[in-house]
Design a protein around this motif. Sequence first.
Motif, PDB file in Angstrom:
ATOM      1  N   LEU A 277       0.858  -1.216   0.065  1.00  0.00           N
ATOM      2  CA  LEU A 277       0.033   0.088  -0.030  1.00  0.00           C
ATOM      3  C   LEU A 277       0.857   1.177  -0.194  1.00  0.00           C
ATOM      4  N   VAL A 278       1.977   1.319   0.384  1.00  0.00           N
ATOM      5  CA  VAL A 278       2.862   2.308   0.581  1.00  0.00           C
ATOM      6  C   VAL A 278       4.058   2.437  -0.206  1.00  0.00           C
ATOM      7  N   ARG A 279       4.153   3.661  -0.841  1.00  0.00           N
ATOM      8  CA  ARG A 279       5.327   4.123  -1.854  1.00  0.00           C
ATOM      9  C   ARG A 279       6.625   4.390  -1.141  1.00  0.00           C
ATOM     10  N   ALA A 280       6.558   4.803  -0.159  1.00  0.00           N
ATOM     11  CA  ALA A 280       7.697   5.241   0.411  1.00  0.00           C
ATOM     12  C   ALA A 280       7.328   5.961   2.133  1.00  0.00           C
ATOM     13  N   LEU A 281       8.187   5.942   2.874  1.00  0.00           N
ATOM     14  CA  LEU A 281       8.245   6.451   4.299  1.00  0.00           C
ATOM     15  C   LEU A 281       8.942   7.349   4.676  1.00  0.00           C
ATOM     16  N   VAL A 282       8.410   8.500   5.447  1.00  0.00           N
ATOM     17  CA  VAL A 282       9.321   9.187   6.005  1.00  0.00           C
ATOM     18  C   VAL A 282       8.960   9.494   7.520  1.00  0.00           C
ATOM     19  N   LEU A 283       9.958   9.190   8.516  1.00  0.00           N
ATOM     20  CA  LEU A 283       9.817   9.221   9.684  1.00  0.00           C
ATOM     21  C   LEU A 283      10.463  10.791  10.281  1.00  0.00           C
ATOM     22  N   VAL A 284       9.704  11.511  11.000  1.00  0.00           N
ATOM     23  CA  VAL A 284      10.267  12.945  11.649  1.00  0.00           C
ATOM     24  C   VAL A 284      10.234  12.718  13.039  1.00  0.00           C
ATOM     25  N   GLU A 285      11.362  12.656  13.505  1.00  0.00           N
ATOM     26  CA  GLU A 285      11.773  12.327  14.918  1.00  0.00           C
ATOM     27  C   GLU A 285      10.722  11.298  15.492  1.00  0.00           C
ATOM     28  N   ALA A 286      10.980   9.967  14.850  1.00  0.00           N
ATOM     29  CA  ALA A 286      10.492   8.827  15.170  1.00  0.00           C
ATOM     30  C   ALA A 286      11.149   7.418  14.826  1.00  0.00           C
ATOM     31  N   GLY A 287      10.937   6.517  15.694  1.00  0.00           N
ATOM     32  CA  GLY A 287      11.848   5.338  15.262  1.00  0.00           C
ATOM     33  C   GLY A 287      11.041   4.154  16.049  1.00  0.00           C
ATOM     34  N   PRO A 288      11.686   2.964  16.013  1.00  0.00           N
ATOM     35  CA  PRO A 288      11.199   1.793  16.511  1.00  0.00           C
ATOM     36  C   PRO A 288      10.835   1.843  18.279  1.00  0.00           C
ATOM     37  N   GLY A 289      11.876   2.749  18.738  1.00  0.00           N
ATOM     38  CA  GLY A 289      11.901   2.731  20.207  1.00  0.00           C
ATOM     39  C   GLY A 289      11.939   1.502  20.903  1.00  0.00           C
ATOM     40  N   GLY A 290      11.315   1.192  22.295  1.00  0.00           N
ATOM     41  CA  GLY A 290      11.668   0.223  22.907  1.00  0.00           C
ATOM     42  C   GLY A 290      11.011   0.230  24.147  1.00  0.00           C
ATOM     43  N   PRO A 291      10.844  -0.956  24.999  1.00  0.00           N
ATOM     44  CA  PRO A 291      10.108  -0.845  26.113  1.00  0.00           C
ATOM     45  C   PRO A 291      10.459   0.323  26.971  1.00  0.00           C
ATOM     46  N   ASP A 292       9.675   1.117  27.649  1.00  0.00           N
ATOM     47  CA  ASP A 292       9.697   2.235  28.385  1.00  0.00           C
ATOM     48  C   ASP A 292       8.742   2.381  29.397  1.00  0.00           C
ATOM     49  N   PRO A 293       8.797   1.749  30.486  1.00  0.00           N
ATOM     50  CA  PRO A 293       7.757   1.428  31.483  1.00  0.00           C
ATOM     51  C   PRO A 293       7.322   2.686  32.098  1.00  0.00           C
ATOM     52  N   GLU A 294       8.333   3.766  32.199  1.00  0.00           N
ATOM     53  CA  GLU A 294       8.255   5.219  32.541  1.00  0.00           C
ATOM     54  C   GLU A 294       7.435   6.082  31.878  1.00  0.00           C
ATOM     55  N   LEU A 295       7.210   5.696  30.596  1.00  0.00           N
ATOM     56  CA  LEU A 295       6.824   6.613  29.516  1.00  0.00           C
ATOM     57  C   LEU A 295       5.208   7.146  29.994  1.00  0.00           C
ATOM     58  N   PRO A 296       4.281   6.345  30.214  1.00  0.00           N
ATOM     59  CA  PRO A 296       3.081   6.989  30.576  1.00  0.00           C
ATOM     60  C   PRO A 296       2.942   7.591  31.731  1.00  0.00           C
ATOM     61  N   ALA A 297       3.850   7.512  32.716  1.00  0.00           N
ATOM     62  CA  ALA A 297       3.946   8.727  33.766  1.00  0.00           C
ATOM     63  C   ALA A 297       4.456   9.953  33.451  1.00  0.00           C
ATOM     64  N   ARG A 298       5.616   9.805  32.551  1.00  0.00           N
ATOM     65  CA  ARG A 298       5.942  11.324  32.100  1.00  0.00           C
ATOM     66  C   ARG A 298       5.015  11.857  31.275  1.00  0.00           C
ATOM     67  N   ILE A 299       4.409  11.118  30.178  1.00  0.00           N
ATOM     68  CA  ILE A 299       3.358  11.765  29.425  1.00  0.00           C
ATOM     69  C   ILE A 299       2.258  12.502  30.088  1.00  0.00           C
ATOM     70  N   ASP A 300       1.793  11.766  31.335  1.00  0.00           N
ATOM     71  CA  ASP A 300       0.749  12.061  32.300  1.00  0.00           C
ATOM     72  C   ASP A 300       1.426  13.465  32.833  1.00  0.00           C
ATOM     73  N   GLY A 301       2.485  13.420  33.351  1.00  0.00           N
ATOM     74  CA  GLY A 301       3.103  14.485  33.993  1.00  0.00           C
ATOM     75  C   GLY A 301       3.026  16.002  33.247  1.00  0.00           C
ATOM     76  N   TRP A 302       3.521  15.436  31.808  1.00  0.00           N
ATOM     77  CA  TRP A 302       3.671  16.531  30.804  1.00  0.00           C
ATOM     78  C   TRP A 302       2.581  17.116  30.678  1.00  0.00           C
ATOM     79  N   LEU A 303       1.143  16.375  30.354  1.00  0.00           N
ATOM     80  CA  LEU A 303       0.062  16.857  30.221  1.00  0.00           C
ATOM     81  C   LEU A 303      -0.506  17.627  31.437  1.00  0.00           C
ATOM     82  N   ASP A 304      -0.329  17.068  32.474  1.00  0.00           N
ATOM     83  CA  ASP A 304      -0.832  17.671  33.669  1.00  0.00           C
ATOM     84  C   ASP A 304      -0.172  19.048  34.071  1.00  0.00           C
ATOM     85  N   ALA A 305       1.004  19.449  33.294  1.00  0.00           N
ATOM     86  CA  ALA A 305       1.408  20.985  33.626  1.00  0.00           C
ATOM     87  C   ALA A 305       0.875  21.833  32.586  1.00  0.00           C
TER      88      ALA A 305
END
Length: 272
Positions: free
Chosen positions: A114-142
């Motif tokens: 379905l896809v001709r090509a892919l452009v990732l802007v500040e994105a990648g596969p990443g990896g397990p990050d158990p603290e990520l939800p708490a960081r996002i919650d804190g960021w949005l809470d601010a």
Amino acid sequence: MTWSERTVVRNGVRLSCRDSGGPGAPVVLLHGLAGHAGEWDAVARRLSPAHRVVAVDQRGHGASERRPGDVSRAAYVADVVAVLDQLGLQQPVLVGQSLGGHTAMLTAAAHPGLVRALVLVEAGPGGPDPELPARIDGWLDAWPVPFTTRAAAVGFFGGGPVGEGWAAGLEQREGGWWPRFDRDVMVESLAENARCDFWDRWAEVSCPTLAVLGQSGIIPPREADRMLADRPRTQAVSIPGAGHDVHLEQPEVLLGLLSNFLDTCPSTASEG
């Protein structure tokens, strides 16, 4: 450029899209977490004379379904496929920033035809990050919501094009300016990223790929190095002086990279 507002519905979930129309080769733009389709306006205006540009408010964001229930990675990917199908977008280039880039990567891996090509802007596969939800919650809470004025929101988000881009995603209601999303939906949208490894999906991407990173962005050098080691034909560029919001901070530089990449992509292609 004049946008046409288009609506795609998948399994009862409404997705709002901005469509430039026209006969050009399609480019689909996917924003990041807590973002909105309008973030891409500066880039889309310049691409639209040669391309049909579609910017998507992803589920849970912007004018799309605010509380869709399913915010799994698979649901986001299926939404992209539905947009391509219902809007008749053949062999588009998928361009995604941050979580939108992650969605674009997963879509390219799962649906290579379905896809001709892919452009990732500040994105990648990443990896397990158990603290990520708490960081996002804190960021949005601010966020001091509701913002008393739009100008106050622009200032909070850093002013300039970045502040304007983020503030454009707010809506005025109930005595102030509010996000067009719910915080718990945003946190849940990252649940799989917090616990899963997506490097196998990265290896399955077979289309030409451009990775655009900000010099002071969030992708660690070790992740970028592994991306290139696993798929050495990936084109990668680091933009000096840019952070995570490359598309807002330096849209002209990003546009130049996109234009060169689009000009060299064959209509159908695979790579190892």
